[in-house]
Design a protein around this motif. Sequence first.
Motif, mmCIF file in Angstrom:
data_model
loop_
_atom_site.group_PDB
_atom_site.id
_atom_site.type_symbol
_atom_site.label_atom_id
_atom_site.label_comp_id
_atom_site.label_asym_id
_atom_site.label_seq_id
_atom_site.Cartn_x
_atom_site.Cartn_y
_atom_site.Cartn_z
ATOM 1 N N UNK A 169 13.444 13.834 -3.706
ATOM 2 C CA UNK A 169 13.952 12.608 -3.086
ATOM 3 C C UNK A 169 15.436 12.525 -3.525
ATOM 4 N N UNK A 170 15.786 12.560 -4.611
ATOM 5 C CA UNK A 170 17.339 12.652 -4.826
ATOM 6 C C UNK A 170 18.215 13.708 -4.020
ATOM 7 N N UNK A 171 17.516 14.842 -4.064
ATOM 8 C CA UNK A 171 18.021 15.957 -3.278
ATOM 9 C C UNK A 171 18.386 15.508 -1.920
ATOM 10 N N UNK B 8 0.728 -1.328 0.120
ATOM 11 C CA UNK B 8 0.260 0.029 0.094
ATOM 12 C C UNK B 8 0.692 1.288 0.063
ATOM 13 N N UNK B 9 1.828 1.180 0.794
ATOM 14 C CA UNK B 9 2.776 2.461 1.042
ATOM 15 C C UNK B 9 4.081 2.460 0.636
ATOM 16 N N UNK B 10 4.847 1.181 0.633
ATOM 17 C CA UNK B 10 6.239 1.104 0.821
ATOM 18 C C UNK B 10 6.857 0.840 -0.646
ATOM 19 N N UNK B 11 6.184 -0.216 -1.213
ATOM 20 C CA UNK B 11 7.049 -0.812 -2.315
ATOM 21 C C UNK B 11 7.230 0.053 -3.511
ATOM 22 N N UNK B 12 6.581 1.203 -3.857
ATOM 23 C CA UNK B 12 7.216 2.079 -4.927
ATOM 24 C C UNK B 12 8.540 2.768 -4.509
ATOM 25 N N UNK B 13 8.888 2.920 -3.253
ATOM 26 C CA UNK B 13 9.924 3.538 -2.621
ATOM 27 C C UNK B 13 11.066 2.345 -2.816
ATOM 28 N N UNK B 14 10.777 1.227 -2.556
ATOM 29 C CA UNK B 14 11.781 0.039 -2.684
ATOM 30 C C UNK B 14 12.100 -0.053 -4.105
ATOM 31 N N UNK B 15 11.074 -0.147 -4.998
ATOM 32 C CA UNK B 15 11.299 -0.226 -6.345
ATOM 33 C C UNK B 15 12.212 0.756 -7.133
ATOM 34 N N UNK B 16 12.138 2.108 -6.750
ATOM 35 C CA UNK B 16 12.554 3.062 -7.007
ATOM 36 C C UNK B 16 14.059 3.254 -6.641
ATOM 37 N N UNK B 17 14.188 3.110 -5.206
ATOM 38 C CA UNK B 17 15.673 3.326 -4.713
ATOM 39 C C UNK B 17 16.581 2.161 -5.540
ATOM 40 N N UNK B 18 15.944 1.095 -5.889
ATOM 41 C CA UNK B 18 16.879 -0.240 -6.451
ATOM 42 C C UNK B 18 16.899 -0.013 -7.897
ATOM 43 N N UNK B 19 15.932 0.843 -8.655
ATOM 44 C CA UNK B 19 16.059 1.200 -9.732
ATOM 45 C C UNK B 19 17.132 2.173 -10.153
ATOM 46 N N UNK C 30 4.172 7.191 -3.501
ATOM 47 C CA UNK C 30 2.999 6.891 -4.511
ATOM 48 C C UNK C 30 3.678 7.995 -5.583
ATOM 49 N N UNK C 31 4.288 9.248 -5.339
ATOM 50 C CA UNK C 31 4.974 10.129 -6.352
ATOM 51 C C UNK C 31 6.091 9.555 -7.065
ATOM 52 N N UNK C 32 6.859 8.573 -6.545
ATOM 53 C CA UNK C 32 8.066 8.057 -7.055
ATOM 54 C C UNK C 32 7.883 6.872 -8.316
ATOM 55 N N UNK C 33 7.107 6.225 -8.038
ATOM 56 C CA UNK C 33 6.990 5.069 -8.993
ATOM 57 C C UNK C 33 5.696 4.359 -8.810
ATOM 58 N N UNK C 34 5.334 3.521 -10.163
ATOM 59 C CA UNK C 34 4.106 2.744 -10.208
ATOM 60 C C UNK C 34 4.555 1.416 -10.540
#
Length: 493
Positions: free
Chosen positions: A481-483, A226-237, A452-456
């Motif tokens: 987020x990068x900053x 619900x809340x966390x997977x998009x950040x994990x996905x984006x960080x690893x990308x 939700x603003x990082x990745x889908x």
Amino acid sequence: MTASRNNPIVAENLKPGTLSWLPERQRFTPTMSYDETPWARSDRDSGRSERIEGWCSQASVTAGDSLQVFVSMAPAGEFMLDVFRMGYYQRLGARQVMSAGPINGIAQPDPSPDSERLMECAWSASYEFSIPADWVSGVYLGKLTRVDDGTENYIVFVVRDEREAELIVQTSDFTWQAYNGWPTSYSLYSNGGPDPYYWTEVAVSFERPYLPAWSTAIPGTGEFFVWEFPLTYWLEKMGYDVTYCSNLDTHLGTAALSRAAGFLSVGHDEYWTVEMYANVRAAVDAGVSVGFFSGNVCWGAIGLRPSASGREDRVFSRIDRFGEEALLARYPADHPIGAQHRAQPVPGDAPDEGQLIGAKSAVPWTGCADWACSLPDHWVFEGTGMAAGDAIPNLVGHEWHGHPAEDIEGLEVVSRGTTHDPSLGPGEYTATVYPGPKGNVVFNASTCWWATGLAQPPGYQRPSFQDMPSARPDARVQRITENVLSKMLASRA
């Protein structure tokens, strides 16, 4: 400074990914006895699948640890266990690391609630395995599949390590469990009646399956999707060198926060122990940066105790409210909130969360808003092109932080705006930044919905609250987020 491109996470994500982790055949109980809360499933399914469901003996494990999996099947039969590490993996979201089975499964009994409405399963273990040395730290998903008809359900656990890394990402599994109503309505908010904000003597246990509290959740996985997977996905990308821990690791100290430049709280991170607060406070004082890419952090203080099985730290209840004295000062005894919190059994022991986060949860504490630029010349907004008043749609929700701390030297409010909740009315969120003592920073995004603003990623459904949708991926959220992460890494360079 940018993320390193030569680290175990980059190497891991070059391995073949798969979409076979995605749900294909789920069967839910069609009726439920579940509180009509704002977060209840709108489709009226219970989210429970008695045909197959399960849980793990530990929330967090490391190489060499033994993990037991407890599964119930009604009717009895055989099942497969397929384990996946969640990440980027060429946009596929996961890599399969193990397959076991067929495994015999039996129908195991539902527990009976005790005086605290505690539901704790006394099930026999269905399968046990040791965590291989080559499993990279991450969030791991176990897919349980009936052999006879293909009905699926899931389990979730964290694999942690002890190596130095750029960032430590914490799962908010204490909060997942607080909202877990399995088998029907036995969450930390359930009194068997209609009150959605119940706040007295109830307890919850990790020794049971996860029941989805949100329609966007994948059954058995708490609130990770619900809340966390998009950040994990984006960080690893992006190739950041990340390692993972659970709330329990932050509590016990096994997260070893000082080994990283930054510690990230993600999503809905509402329930903390006082020990968690102390450990993160000590890390900030030692020079670790913190990113609260989360909302409603440190709202309820919990006390942990062993389960009936003897496993440590598997049961918890509320024992206090962080910042309780400040909260009671704002609400008189005849106010519903003041009366509710004065009824707690152990008042006044937890510290003020705003002194760590930079701001605290504020009434009405739920609602949605656009995330507006308040300080366009601040380094947080570098490269975004945002001017004062420009806003990112629907990024704030469904819970957030207001009331910025007044006595933190150098604290800045980088974003501020009015939230809207059709039931509770308007509020004001505040996103903040303040400097640590050694060049480190503490950033408070002030929203559960930041990721939700990082990745889908594949299979991800954006959450909504009272028909108000969360943000879509936005280049400005990614750049902010990068900053923040660059500032964290630079402080330890």
